[in-house]
Motif scaffolding. Structure first.
Motif, PDB file in Angstrom:
ATOM      1  N   PHE A  27      42.705  79.475  26.855  1.00  8.64           N
ATOM      2  CA  PHE A  27      41.877  78.568  27.154  1.00  8.64           C
ATOM      3  C   PHE A  27      41.305  77.936  25.901  1.00  8.64           C
ATOM      4  O   PHE A  27      40.983  76.828  25.758  1.00  8.64           O
ATOM      5  N   ALA A  28      40.756  78.887  24.918  1.00  7.81           N
ATOM      6  CA  ALA A  28      40.054  78.413  23.773  1.00  7.81           C
ATOM      7  C   ALA A  28      41.144  77.882  22.888  1.00  7.81           C
ATOM      8  O   ALA A  28      40.769  76.568  22.389  1.00  7.81           O
ATOM      9  N   LEU A  29      42.181  78.198  22.770  1.00 10.82           N
ATOM     10  CA  LEU A  29      43.239  77.422  22.084  1.00 10.82           C
ATOM     11  C   LEU A  29      43.723  75.914  22.814  1.00 10.82           C
ATOM     12  O   LEU A  29      43.668  74.930  21.995  1.00 10.82           O
ATOM     13  N   ALA A  30      43.651  76.088  23.935  1.00 14.64           N
ATOM     14  CA  ALA A  30      43.726  74.698  24.533  1.00 14.64           C
ATOM     15  C   ALA A  30      42.620  73.701  24.227  1.00 14.64           C
ATOM     16  O   ALA A  30      43.151  72.380  24.160  1.00 14.64           O
ATOM     17  N   LEU A  31      41.565  74.256  24.324  1.00  8.47           N
ATOM     18  CA  LEU A  31      40.270  73.445  23.953  1.00  8.47           C
ATOM     19  C   LEU A  31      40.662  72.805  22.448  1.00  8.47           C
ATOM     20  O   LEU A  31      40.112  71.710  22.234  1.00  8.47           O
ATOM     21  N   VAL A  32      40.841  73.753  21.658  1.00  2.41           N
ATOM     22  CA  VAL A  32      40.942  73.236  20.241  1.00  2.41           C
ATOM     23  C   VAL A  32      41.998  72.281  20.209  1.00  2.41           C
ATOM     24  O   VAL A  32      41.769  71.253  19.301  1.00  2.41           O
ATOM     25  N   TRP A  33      43.237  72.464  20.596  1.00  2.53           N
ATOM     26  CA  TRP A  33      44.379  71.575  20.503  1.00  2.53           C
ATOM     27  C   TRP A  33      43.758  70.202  21.306  1.00  2.53           C
ATOM     28  O   TRP A  33      44.350  69.100  20.496  1.00  2.53           O
ATOM     29  N   ALA A  34      43.119  70.306  22.476  1.00  2.00           N
ATOM     30  CA  ALA A  34      42.653  68.901  22.970  1.00  2.00           C
ATOM     31  C   ALA A  34      41.782  68.167  22.144  1.00  2.00           C
ATOM     32  O   ALA A  34      41.817  66.946  21.803  1.00  2.00           O
ATOM     33  N   LEU A  35      40.881  69.023  21.341  1.00  2.00           N
ATOM     34  CA  LEU A  35      39.944  68.147  20.259  1.00  2.00           C
ATOM     35  C   LEU A  35      40.736  67.571  19.118  1.00  2.00           C
ATOM     36  O   LEU A  35      40.436  66.614  18.535  1.00  2.00           O
ATOM     37  N   LEU A  36      41.898  68.410  18.539  1.00  2.00           N
ATOM     38  CA  LEU A  36      42.716  67.676  17.699  1.00  2.00           C
ATOM     39  C   LEU A  36      43.363  66.629  18.058  1.00  2.00           C
ATOM     40  O   LEU A  36      43.534  65.539  17.323  1.00  2.00           O
ATOM     41  N   VAL A  37      43.856  66.466  19.268  1.00  2.00           N
ATOM     42  CA  VAL A  37      44.375  65.421  19.555  1.00  2.00           C
ATOM     43  C   VAL A  37      43.585  64.235  19.826  1.00  2.00           C
ATOM     44  O   VAL A  37      44.089  63.140  19.544  1.00  2.00           O
ATOM     45  N   ALA A  38      42.269  64.504  20.285  1.00  2.00           N
ATOM     46  CA  ALA A  38      41.353  63.290  20.186  1.00  2.00           C
ATOM     47  C   ALA A  38      41.007  62.954  19.016  1.00  2.00           C
ATOM     48  O   ALA A  38      41.034  61.837  18.857  1.00  2.00           O
ATOM     49  N   ALA A  39      40.978  63.564  17.820  1.00  3.65           N
ATOM     50  CA  ALA A  39      40.727  63.400  16.586  1.00  3.65           C
ATOM     51  C   ALA A  39      41.724  62.403  16.060  1.00  3.65           C
ATOM     52  O   ALA A  39      41.690  61.318  15.592  1.00  3.65           O
ATOM     53  N   VAL A  40      43.176  62.738  16.350  1.00  2.00           N
ATOM     54  CA  VAL A  40      44.123  62.150  15.881  1.00  2.00           C
ATOM     55  C   VAL A  40      44.053  60.592  16.475  1.00  2.00           C
ATOM     56  O   VAL A  40      44.394  59.626  16.029  1.00  2.00           O
ATOM     57  N   ARG A  41      43.708  60.631  18.062  1.00  2.00           N
ATOM     58  CA  ARG A  41      43.763  59.585  18.653  1.00  2.00           C
ATOM     59  C   ARG A  41      42.674  58.401  18.004  1.00  2.00           C
ATOM     60  O   ARG A  41      42.944  57.086  17.963  1.00  2.00           O
ATOM     61  N   ILE A  42      41.432  58.943  17.782  1.00  2.00           N
ATOM     62  CA  ILE A  42      40.549  58.282  17.206  1.00  2.00           C
ATOM     63  C   ILE A  42      41.076  57.765  15.896  1.00  2.00           C
ATOM     64  O   ILE A  42      40.688  56.436  15.579  1.00  2.00           O
ATOM     65  N   GLN A  43      41.576  58.285  14.840  1.00  2.00           N
ATOM     66  CA  GLN A  43      42.208  58.000  13.684  1.00  2.00           C
ATOM     67  C   GLN A  43      43.160  56.861  13.881  1.00  2.00           C
ATOM     68  O   GLN A  43      43.183  55.719  13.155  1.00  2.00           O
ATOM     69  N   CYS A  44      43.948  57.164  14.989  1.00  2.00           N
ATOM     70  CA  CYS A  44      45.154  56.150  15.406  1.00  2.00           C
ATOM     71  C   CYS A  44      44.502  54.775  15.474  1.00  2.00           C
ATOM     72  O   CYS A  44      44.895  53.546  15.136  1.00  2.00           O
ATOM     73  N   VAL A  45      43.447  54.632  16.408  1.00  2.00           N
ATOM     74  CA  VAL A  45      42.892  53.748  16.771  1.00  2.00           C
ATOM     75  C   VAL A  45      42.065  52.692  15.655  1.00  2.00           C
ATOM     76  O   VAL A  45      42.270  51.506  15.615  1.00  2.00           O
ATOM     77  N   ASP A  46      41.599  53.601  14.899  1.00  2.00           N
ATOM     78  CA  ASP A  46      40.744  53.048  13.717  1.00  2.00           C
ATOM     79  C   ASP A  46      41.845  52.239  12.731  1.00  2.00           C
ATOM     80  O   ASP A  46      41.592  51.320  12.244  1.00  2.00           O
TER      81      ASP A  46
END
Length: 124
Positions: A27-46
């Motif tokens: 569960f903790a690894l899934a949360l970390v991976w979700a945060l990494l995906v969100a960070a990549v998405r924000i970088q792509c939008v910018d």
């Protein structure tokens, strides 16, 4: 009523911990991976927005790609195109962890070309 025998309950906490602990780690690894995906998405939008602004200002194509790639995550694919009066920038990237998953983040930004905006504003 019989008193509780301590010998019969021995080892239950250890067994329950052995089952629950791997679930919590996953569960903790899934949360970390979700945060990494969100960070990549924000970088792509910018990156897409930055590239669309540069393309709308009629910057040279090489400069638009350079600005977009500088804002995008490393290894991202950048596509710049023009369709009529609009410029379109697409940024596609893969999240940094778990490369085996077929998962991509794709963001797109569209902007009006500046010469089009000026001509629309000049018309009464």
């Amino acid at each position: 009523m019989r008193p509780c025998e301590r010998g019969a309950d021995r080892g239950f906490v250890t067994a329950e911990s052995a089952v629950v602990l791997p679930v919590l780690v996953l569960f903790a690894l899934a949360l970390v991976w979700a945060l990494l995906v969100a960070a990549v998405r924000i970088q792509c939008v910018d990156a897409a927005r930055t590239g669309a602004r540069a393309a709308a200002r009629q910057d040279p194509p090489d400069a638009v790609l350079e600005v977009t790639r500088a804002a995008a995550p490393s290894g991202a694919e950048v596509t710049v195109g023009r369709s009529g009066d609009q410029v379109r920038v697409v940024v596609v990237a893969r999240p940094p962890a778990l490369h085996g998953l077929p998962f991509e983040v794709r963001e797109e930004a569209v902007a009006w070309a500046e010469e089009t905006v000026e001509s629309v504003e000049a018309d009464p």
